[in-house]
Write a protein that holds these residues in place. Structure first.
Motif, mmCIF file in Angstrom:
data_model
loop_
_atom_site.group_PDB
_atom_site.id
_atom_site.type_symbol
_atom_site.label_atom_id
_atom_site.label_comp_id
_atom_site.label_asym_id
_atom_site.label_seq_id
_atom_site.Cartn_x
_atom_site.Cartn_y
_atom_site.Cartn_z
ATOM 1 N N ILE A 199 0.857 -1.188 0.000
ATOM 2 C CA ILE A 199 0.000 0.000 0.000
ATOM 3 C C ILE A 199 0.890 1.233 0.000
ATOM 4 C CG2 ILE A 199 -1.797 1.276 1.222
ATOM 5 C CD1 ILE A 199 -2.788 -1.395 2.314
ATOM 6 N N THR A 200 1.041 1.840 -1.162
ATOM 7 C CA THR A 200 1.908 2.993 -1.350
ATOM 8 C C THR A 200 1.116 4.289 -1.183
ATOM 9 O OG1 THR A 200 1.458 3.033 -3.717
ATOM 10 C CG2 THR A 200 3.328 1.691 -2.976
ATOM 11 N N GLU A 204 -3.029 5.039 -1.677
ATOM 12 C CA GLU A 204 -3.853 5.814 -0.750
ATOM 13 C C GLU A 204 -4.481 7.023 -1.446
ATOM 14 O OE1 GLU A 204 -2.600 6.170 3.416
ATOM 15 O OE2 GLU A 204 -0.696 5.303 2.796
ATOM 16 N N ILE A 223 -8.803 1.264 2.733
ATOM 17 C CA ILE A 223 -7.365 1.173 2.481
ATOM 18 C C ILE A 223 -6.592 1.303 3.792
ATOM 19 C CG2 ILE A 223 -5.404 2.247 1.313
ATOM 20 C CD1 ILE A 223 -7.353 0.686 -0.481
ATOM 21 N N GLN A 224 -7.040 2.197 4.665
ATOM 22 C CA GLN A 224 -6.391 2.324 5.963
ATOM 23 C C GLN A 224 -6.528 1.039 6.773
ATOM 24 O OE1 GLN A 224 -4.353 4.835 7.049
ATOM 25 N NE2 GLN A 224 -4.596 5.466 4.918
ATOM 26 N N LYS A 227 -4.178 -1.449 5.425
ATOM 27 C CA LYS A 227 -2.809 -1.136 5.837
ATOM 28 C C LYS A 227 -2.528 -1.690 7.232
ATOM 29 C CE LYS A 227 0.358 2.809 5.579
ATOM 30 N NZ LYS A 227 0.437 4.272 5.315
ATOM 31 N N THR A 230 -2.601 -5.759 6.881
ATOM 32 C CA THR A 230 -1.506 -6.378 6.131
ATOM 33 C C THR A 230 -0.170 -6.225 6.835
ATOM 34 O OG1 THR A 230 -1.281 -4.360 4.782
ATOM 35 C CG2 THR A 230 -2.641 -6.156 3.887
ATOM 36 N N GLN A 231 0.040 -5.105 7.533
ATOM 37 C CA GLN A 231 1.274 -4.937 8.293
ATOM 38 C C GLN A 231 1.423 -5.996 9.377
ATOM 39 O OE1 GLN A 231 0.995 -0.880 9.677
ATOM 40 N NE2 GLN A 231 2.158 -0.069 7.953
ATOM 41 N N PHE A 260 -5.261 -7.570 -1.057
ATOM 42 C CA PHE A 260 -4.085 -6.907 -0.503
ATOM 43 C C PHE A 260 -3.221 -7.961 0.186
ATOM 44 C CE2 PHE A 260 -7.400 -3.843 -0.918
ATOM 45 C CZ PHE A 260 -6.780 -2.656 -1.274
ATOM 46 N N SER A 263 2.055 -8.522 4.692
ATOM 47 C CA SER A 263 3.486 -8.233 4.743
ATOM 48 C C SER A 263 4.278 -9.519 4.956
ATOM 49 C CB SER A 263 3.780 -7.259 5.888
ATOM 50 O OG SER A 263 5.173 -7.162 6.125
ATOM 51 N N HIS A 276 -1.097 1.009 15.999
ATOM 52 C CA HIS A 276 -2.372 1.442 15.437
ATOM 53 C C HIS A 276 -3.442 1.845 16.443
ATOM 54 C CE1 HIS A 276 -1.024 0.240 11.492
ATOM 55 N NE2 HIS A 276 -0.745 -0.967 11.931
#
Length: 375
Positions: A199-200, A204, A223-224, A227, A230-231, A260, A263, A276
Protein backbone atom coordinates in the motif's frame (compact mmCIF):
# COMPACT_ATOMS: atom_id res chain seq x y z
CA UNK A 1 -0.80 -14.32 12.00
CA UNK A 2 -1.18 -18.03 12.62
CA UNK A 3 -4.02 -20.49 12.51
CA UNK A 4 -5.42 -21.96 15.68
CA UNK A 5 -3.83 -24.95 17.39
CA UNK A 6 -5.77 -27.39 15.18
CA UNK A 7 -4.78 -25.70 11.92
CA UNK A 8 -8.13 -24.03 11.26
CA UNK A 9 -8.22 -20.77 9.38
CA UNK A 10 -9.78 -17.67 10.89
CA UNK A 11 -11.54 -15.05 8.81
CA UNK A 12 -12.98 -11.73 9.92
CA UNK A 13 -15.87 -10.59 7.73
CA UNK A 14 -16.95 -6.95 7.81
CA UNK A 15 -20.24 -5.97 6.19
CA UNK A 16 -21.13 -2.32 5.76
CA UNK A 17 -24.36 -0.42 6.29
CA UNK A 18 -25.02 -0.10 2.56
CA UNK A 19 -24.91 -3.89 2.25
CA UNK A 20 -27.28 -4.48 5.16
CA UNK A 21 -30.00 -1.92 4.51
CA UNK A 22 -32.49 -1.17 1.77
CA UNK A 23 -33.00 2.28 0.27
CA UNK A 24 -35.69 3.05 2.84
CA UNK A 25 -33.34 2.20 5.72
CA UNK A 26 -34.92 -1.14 6.59
CA UNK A 27 -32.70 -4.17 7.06
CA UNK A 28 -31.94 -6.11 3.85
CA UNK A 29 -32.93 -9.49 5.26
CA UNK A 30 -32.28 -11.51 2.05
CA UNK A 31 -28.65 -10.32 2.02
CA UNK A 32 -28.26 -11.05 5.73
CA UNK A 33 -29.69 -14.53 5.23
CA UNK A 34 -27.37 -15.22 2.29
CA UNK A 35 -24.30 -14.08 4.23
CA UNK A 36 -25.19 -16.12 7.30
CA UNK A 37 -25.91 -19.21 5.18
CA UNK A 38 -22.52 -19.03 3.45
CA UNK A 39 -20.60 -18.49 6.69
CA UNK A 40 -22.41 -21.39 8.34
CA UNK A 41 -21.83 -23.70 5.37
CA UNK A 42 -18.12 -22.90 5.12
CA UNK A 43 -17.65 -23.27 8.85
CA UNK A 44 -19.27 -26.70 8.67
CA UNK A 45 -17.52 -27.87 5.47
CA UNK A 46 -14.03 -26.42 5.96
CA UNK A 47 -13.74 -25.89 9.72
CA UNK A 48 -12.92 -22.23 9.11
CA UNK A 49 -13.72 -19.94 12.05
CA UNK A 50 -15.47 -16.65 11.38
CA UNK A 51 -15.93 -13.41 13.30
CA UNK A 52 -18.43 -10.88 11.96
CA UNK A 53 -18.06 -7.11 12.18
CA UNK A 54 -21.46 -5.73 11.29
CA UNK A 55 -22.52 -2.17 10.66
CA UNK A 56 -26.14 -1.18 10.22
CA UNK A 57 -27.40 -0.39 13.72
CA UNK A 58 -27.97 3.33 13.15
CA UNK A 59 -29.45 2.80 9.69
CA UNK A 60 -31.77 0.06 10.96
CA UNK A 61 -32.86 2.21 13.90
CA UNK A 62 -33.60 5.17 11.66
CA UNK A 63 -35.68 2.93 9.43
CA UNK A 64 -37.67 1.52 12.35
CA UNK A 65 -38.24 4.96 13.87
CA UNK A 66 -38.98 6.70 10.57
CA UNK A 67 -36.30 9.33 11.15
CA UNK A 68 -34.19 10.94 8.41
CA UNK A 69 -30.42 10.82 8.93
CA UNK A 70 -29.93 14.37 7.62
CA UNK A 71 -32.23 15.89 10.23
CA UNK A 72 -31.25 14.24 13.52
CA UNK A 73 -28.97 15.30 16.34
CA UNK A 74 -26.17 13.21 17.86
CA UNK A 75 -28.33 12.08 20.82
CA UNK A 76 -31.05 11.04 18.35
CA UNK A 77 -28.48 9.17 16.26
CA UNK A 78 -27.32 7.33 19.39
CA UNK A 79 -30.94 6.57 20.27
CA UNK A 80 -31.44 5.18 16.77
CA UNK A 81 -28.37 2.98 17.29
CA UNK A 82 -29.87 1.63 20.51
CA UNK A 83 -33.05 0.65 18.67
CA UNK A 84 -31.24 -0.64 15.59
CA UNK A 85 -28.72 -2.75 17.47
CA UNK A 86 -31.57 -4.74 19.03
CA UNK A 87 -33.07 -5.33 15.58
CA UNK A 88 -29.72 -6.31 14.10
CA UNK A 89 -28.87 -8.85 16.78
CA UNK A 90 -32.40 -10.23 16.85
CA UNK A 91 -32.13 -11.11 13.17
CA UNK A 92 -28.55 -12.45 13.43
CA UNK A 93 -29.48 -14.62 16.42
CA UNK A 94 -32.43 -16.10 14.57
CA UNK A 95 -30.56 -16.63 11.28
CA UNK A 96 -27.51 -18.29 12.82
CA UNK A 97 -29.72 -20.40 15.10
CA UNK A 98 -31.16 -22.05 11.98
CA UNK A 99 -27.69 -23.62 11.55
CA UNK A 100 -27.16 -24.41 15.23
CA UNK A 101 -24.74 -21.53 15.77
CA UNK A 102 -24.95 -19.36 18.87
CA UNK A 103 -23.92 -15.70 18.65
CA UNK A 104 -22.20 -13.34 21.05
CA UNK A 105 -22.24 -9.54 20.84
CA UNK A 106 -19.32 -7.17 21.47
CA UNK A 107 -19.90 -3.42 21.33
CA UNK A 108 -16.64 -1.47 21.35
CA UNK A 109 -15.28 2.08 21.27
CA UNK A 110 -11.80 3.28 20.43
CA UNK A 111 -11.19 3.81 24.14
CA UNK A 112 -11.62 0.06 24.62
CA UNK A 113 -8.77 -0.80 22.27
CA UNK A 114 -6.51 2.09 23.27
CA UNK A 115 -6.28 0.70 26.79
CA UNK A 116 -3.85 -2.24 26.76
CA UNK A 117 -5.63 -4.26 29.48
CA UNK A 118 -9.01 -3.83 27.85
CA UNK A 119 -7.51 -4.73 24.46
CA UNK A 120 -6.19 -7.98 25.93
CA UNK A 121 -9.58 -8.67 27.53
CA UNK A 122 -11.27 -8.14 24.14
CA UNK A 123 -8.83 -10.62 22.61
CA UNK A 124 -9.51 -13.18 25.35
CA UNK A 125 -13.27 -12.83 24.86
CA UNK A 126 -13.08 -13.20 21.07
CA UNK A 127 -10.80 -16.24 21.38
CA UNK A 128 -13.08 -17.87 23.96
CA UNK A 129 -16.10 -17.42 21.69
CA UNK A 130 -14.29 -18.82 18.64
CA UNK A 131 -12.90 -21.80 20.50
CA UNK A 132 -16.39 -22.73 21.71
CA UNK A 133 -18.07 -22.39 18.33
CA UNK A 134 -19.87 -19.14 19.12
CA UNK A 135 -20.04 -16.49 16.38
CA UNK A 136 -18.62 -13.15 17.63
CA UNK A 137 -20.61 -10.24 16.19
CA UNK A 138 -18.86 -6.92 16.72
CA UNK A 139 -20.01 -3.35 16.17
CA UNK A 140 -19.01 0.09 17.35
CA UNK A 141 -20.89 1.09 20.50
CA UNK A 142 -22.70 4.00 18.84
CA UNK A 143 -25.04 4.45 21.79
CA UNK A 144 -22.27 5.85 24.02
CA UNK A 145 -19.45 6.82 21.66
CA UNK A 146 -18.66 10.49 21.15
CA UNK A 147 -16.21 11.89 18.64
CA UNK A 148 -13.26 11.54 21.01
CA UNK A 149 -13.67 7.76 21.33
CA UNK A 150 -15.22 6.85 17.98
CA UNK A 151 -13.59 4.71 15.34
CA UNK A 152 -15.66 6.67 12.84
CA UNK A 153 -16.04 3.61 10.65
CA UNK A 154 -16.21 -0.13 11.12
CA UNK A 155 -13.39 -0.75 8.64
CA UNK A 156 -10.80 0.29 11.22
CA UNK A 157 -12.63 -1.71 13.88
CA UNK A 158 -12.60 -4.76 11.59
CA UNK A 159 -8.84 -4.48 11.07
CA UNK A 160 -8.27 -4.38 14.83
CA UNK A 161 -10.60 -7.35 15.30
CA UNK A 162 -8.51 -9.22 12.71
CA UNK A 163 -5.47 -8.55 14.91
CA UNK A 164 -7.06 -9.74 18.14
CA UNK A 165 -8.53 -12.82 16.44
CA UNK A 166 -5.14 -13.63 14.86
CA UNK A 167 -7.00 -13.99 11.57
CA UNK A 168 -5.60 -15.16 8.26
CA UNK A 169 -7.97 -13.04 6.19
CA UNK A 170 -10.10 -9.92 6.50
CA UNK A 171 -12.95 -9.61 3.99
CA UNK A 172 -14.51 -6.16 3.63
CA UNK A 173 -17.91 -6.54 1.96
CA UNK A 174 -19.16 -3.32 0.40
CA UNK A 175 -21.14 -1.85 -2.51
CA UNK A 176 -18.16 -1.60 -4.87
CA UNK A 177 -16.15 -4.51 -6.26
CA UNK A 178 -12.71 -3.40 -5.14
CA UNK A 179 -10.19 -0.59 -5.54
CA UNK A 180 -10.15 1.21 -8.89
CA UNK A 181 -7.59 3.39 -10.61
CA UNK A 182 -10.13 6.22 -10.25
CA UNK A 183 -13.67 6.62 -8.96
CA UNK A 184 -15.71 4.34 -11.28
CA UNK A 185 -18.90 6.24 -10.45
CA UNK A 186 -17.58 9.33 -12.22
CA UNK A 187 -14.79 8.02 -14.46
CA UNK A 188 -15.88 5.42 -17.05
CA UNK A 189 -12.23 4.70 -17.84
CA UNK A 190 -11.44 3.50 -14.32
CA UNK A 191 -10.22 -0.08 -14.04
CA UNK A 192 -10.25 -2.41 -11.05
CA UNK A 193 -6.95 -3.25 -9.38
CA UNK A 194 -6.97 -7.00 -8.76
CA UNK A 195 -3.99 -7.20 -6.41
CA UNK A 196 -1.98 -4.80 -4.26
CA UNK A 197 1.37 -6.01 -3.01
CA UNK A 198 2.26 -2.88 -1.01
CA UNK A 199 0.00 0.00 0.00
CA UNK A 200 1.91 2.99 -1.35
CA UNK A 201 1.14 6.71 -1.18
CA UNK A 202 -0.25 6.41 -4.71
CA UNK A 203 -2.65 3.65 -3.62
CA UNK A 204 -3.85 5.81 -0.75
CA UNK A 205 -4.26 8.80 -3.07
CA UNK A 206 -6.49 7.02 -5.57
CA UNK A 207 -8.66 5.59 -2.77
CA UNK A 208 -10.75 8.75 -2.90
CA UNK A 209 -13.25 10.08 -0.39
CA UNK A 210 -16.52 9.11 1.22
CA UNK A 211 -18.68 6.21 0.13
CA UNK A 212 -22.42 5.66 0.25
CA UNK A 213 -24.86 7.74 2.27
CA UNK A 214 -25.78 4.80 4.52
CA UNK A 215 -22.36 4.41 6.11
CA UNK A 216 -19.52 6.54 7.40
CA UNK A 217 -16.68 4.78 5.61
CA UNK A 218 -15.43 4.91 2.05
CA UNK A 219 -12.61 3.39 0.04
CA UNK A 220 -10.12 5.56 1.94
CA UNK A 221 -11.08 3.96 5.26
CA UNK A 222 -10.90 0.51 3.70
CA UNK A 223 -7.36 1.17 2.48
CA UNK A 224 -6.39 2.32 5.96
CA UNK A 225 -7.91 -0.85 7.39
CA UNK A 226 -6.01 -2.91 4.83
CA UNK A 227 -2.81 -1.14 5.84
CA UNK A 228 -3.33 -2.01 9.51
CA UNK A 229 -4.15 -5.64 8.77
CA UNK A 230 -1.51 -6.38 6.13
CA UNK A 231 1.27 -4.94 8.29
CA UNK A 232 0.30 -7.59 10.82
CA UNK A 233 0.31 -10.46 8.34
CA UNK A 234 -3.40 -10.55 7.47
CA UNK A 235 -4.55 -10.81 3.85
CA UNK A 236 -7.35 -8.36 3.01
CA UNK A 237 -9.99 -8.60 0.30
CA UNK A 238 -12.41 -5.81 -0.67
CA UNK A 239 -15.33 -7.22 -2.64
CA UNK A 240 -18.88 -6.47 -3.76
CA UNK A 241 -21.79 -7.69 -1.65
CA UNK A 242 -23.44 -9.35 -4.67
CA UNK A 243 -20.47 -11.51 -5.71
CA UNK A 244 -21.75 -15.11 -5.91
CA UNK A 245 -20.17 -17.49 -3.37
CA UNK A 246 -17.99 -14.61 -2.24
CA UNK A 247 -16.46 -16.14 0.88
CA UNK A 248 -16.02 -19.55 -0.71
CA UNK A 249 -14.08 -18.03 -3.60
CA UNK A 250 -11.95 -15.88 -1.29
CA UNK A 251 -11.05 -18.91 0.82
CA UNK A 252 -10.28 -20.81 -2.37
CA UNK A 253 -7.78 -18.17 -3.48
CA UNK A 254 -9.78 -16.92 -6.46
CA UNK A 255 -9.31 -13.36 -7.69
CA UNK A 256 -12.32 -11.55 -6.27
CA UNK A 257 -12.47 -7.79 -5.81
CA UNK A 258 -9.10 -6.38 -4.74
CA UNK A 259 -6.69 -8.50 -2.77
CA UNK A 260 -4.09 -6.91 -0.50
CA UNK A 261 -1.14 -9.17 0.22
CA UNK A 262 0.06 -9.55 3.81
CA UNK A 263 3.49 -8.23 4.74
CA UNK A 264 6.21 -10.88 4.44
CA UNK A 265 7.66 -9.53 7.71
CA UNK A 266 4.61 -8.88 9.91
CA UNK A 267 4.92 -7.13 13.24
CA UNK A 268 3.85 -8.83 16.46
CA UNK A 269 0.38 -8.43 17.96
CA UNK A 270 1.75 -6.24 20.75
CA UNK A 271 3.54 -3.96 18.32
CA UNK A 272 0.50 -3.88 16.03
CA UNK A 273 -1.56 -2.62 18.94
CA UNK A 274 1.11 -0.06 19.80
CA UNK A 275 1.33 1.15 16.20
CA UNK A 276 -2.37 1.44 15.44
CA UNK A 277 -4.53 1.54 18.57
CA UNK A 278 -3.46 4.05 21.24
CA UNK A 279 -3.06 7.79 20.88
CA UNK A 280 0.22 9.05 22.37
CA UNK A 281 -0.07 10.92 25.66
CA UNK A 282 3.20 12.78 25.21
CA UNK A 283 6.51 12.74 23.35
CA UNK A 284 10.16 11.97 24.06
CA UNK A 285 12.63 13.95 21.99
CA UNK A 286 15.99 12.27 21.43
CA UNK A 287 19.34 13.30 19.94
CA UNK A 288 20.80 12.13 16.61
CA UNK A 289 22.83 9.34 18.19
CA UNK A 290 19.86 7.88 20.03
CA UNK A 291 17.66 8.12 16.93
CA UNK A 292 20.23 6.20 14.89
CA UNK A 293 20.50 3.56 17.62
CA UNK A 294 16.75 3.14 17.79
CA UNK A 295 16.10 3.05 14.04
CA UNK A 296 19.16 1.27 12.69
CA UNK A 297 20.55 -0.50 15.73
CA UNK A 298 17.44 -1.98 17.27
CA UNK A 299 18.34 -0.56 20.68
CA UNK A 300 16.29 0.51 23.69
CA UNK A 301 16.06 4.20 24.56
CA UNK A 302 18.40 5.03 27.44
CA UNK A 303 18.44 8.24 29.43
CA UNK A 304 21.62 9.72 27.84
CA UNK A 305 19.84 9.93 24.48
CA UNK A 306 16.84 11.82 25.87
CA UNK A 307 16.81 15.55 25.15
CA UNK A 308 13.36 16.78 26.16
CA UNK A 309 10.02 15.56 27.49
CA UNK A 310 6.77 16.90 26.00
CA UNK A 311 3.41 16.62 27.74
CA UNK A 312 2.37 15.10 31.03
CA UNK A 313 1.96 11.34 31.41
CA UNK A 314 2.32 8.54 33.90
CA UNK A 315 4.50 5.45 33.92
CA UNK A 316 3.29 2.98 31.29
CA UNK A 317 1.92 5.67 28.97
CA UNK A 318 2.26 5.45 25.20
CA UNK A 319 4.44 8.24 23.86
CA UNK A 320 5.77 9.35 20.49
CA UNK A 321 9.47 9.18 19.78
CA UNK A 322 10.65 12.32 17.99
CA UNK A 323 14.02 13.29 16.56
CA UNK A 324 16.00 16.53 16.88
CA UNK A 325 13.76 18.26 14.30
CA UNK A 326 10.59 17.29 16.15
CA UNK A 327 9.47 14.77 13.52
CA UNK A 328 8.01 11.57 14.97
CA UNK A 329 9.63 8.30 13.91
CA UNK A 330 8.05 5.82 16.32
CA UNK A 331 6.01 5.12 19.43
CA UNK A 332 6.78 3.38 22.68
CA UNK A 333 5.68 2.68 26.23
CA UNK A 334 7.51 4.84 28.74
CA UNK A 335 8.85 3.11 31.84
CA UNK A 336 8.72 6.39 33.74
CA UNK A 337 6.39 9.34 34.23
CA UNK A 338 7.01 12.68 32.54
CA UNK A 339 7.70 14.19 35.95
CA UNK A 340 10.41 11.64 36.78
CA UNK A 341 12.02 12.02 33.37
CA UNK A 342 12.00 15.82 33.60
CA UNK A 343 13.65 15.66 37.02
CA UNK A 344 16.30 13.27 35.72
CA UNK A 345 17.00 15.53 32.77
CA UNK A 346 17.56 18.46 35.12
CA UNK A 347 19.96 16.38 37.22
CA UNK A 348 21.76 15.15 34.09
CA UNK A 349 22.25 18.72 32.90
CA UNK A 350 23.62 19.58 36.36
CA UNK A 351 26.13 16.73 36.11
CA UNK A 352 24.54 14.56 38.78
CA UNK A 353 24.43 10.74 38.70
CA UNK A 354 20.98 9.69 37.46
CA UNK A 355 21.53 5.99 36.69
CA UNK A 356 22.00 6.67 33.00
CA UNK A 357 21.62 3.03 32.00
CA UNK A 358 17.95 3.00 32.96
CA UNK A 359 15.79 2.05 29.97
CA UNK A 360 13.32 4.82 29.31
CA UNK A 361 11.61 2.72 26.59
CA UNK A 362 12.50 -0.94 26.14
CA UNK A 363 12.97 -2.20 22.59
CA UNK A 364 10.15 -4.72 23.01
CA UNK A 365 7.80 -1.86 23.91
CA UNK A 366 8.68 0.21 20.86
CA UNK A 367 7.65 0.38 17.22
CA UNK A 368 9.61 2.33 14.57
CA UNK A 369 7.92 3.37 11.33
CA UNK A 370 10.59 5.28 9.41
CA UNK A 371 14.21 5.06 8.49
CA UNK A 372 14.34 8.63 7.30
CA UNK A 373 17.23 10.75 8.60
CA UNK A 374 18.63 7.79 10.50
CA UNK A 375 21.97 7.96 8.78
Amino acid sequence: MSRDGRGRRRVVVKVGSSSLTEADGSLALPRMRQLVAEMARLERETGCQFALVSSGAIAAGLGRLGWQRAHISMPEKQAAAAVGQVLLMEHYERLFAEYGIAVGQLLLTRADVEDRKRFVNIRNTVMALLQRGVMPIINENDTVAVDEIRFGDNDTLAALVALVAEADKLVLITDIDGLYTANPRVDPGATRIAEVEVITDEIERIAGGAGSSAGTGGMRTKIQAAKIATQSGVEVVIAHRDEPRLLERVLGGESVGTRFLPSPEPVSLRKSWLLHAPKPEGALQVDHGAMRALIAGGKSLLLPGLVQVHGEFQEGAVVELVGPTGAAFGKGISNFSSRDLAEWLEKKRAGEDVHALHEVVHRNDMVIWTEATAG
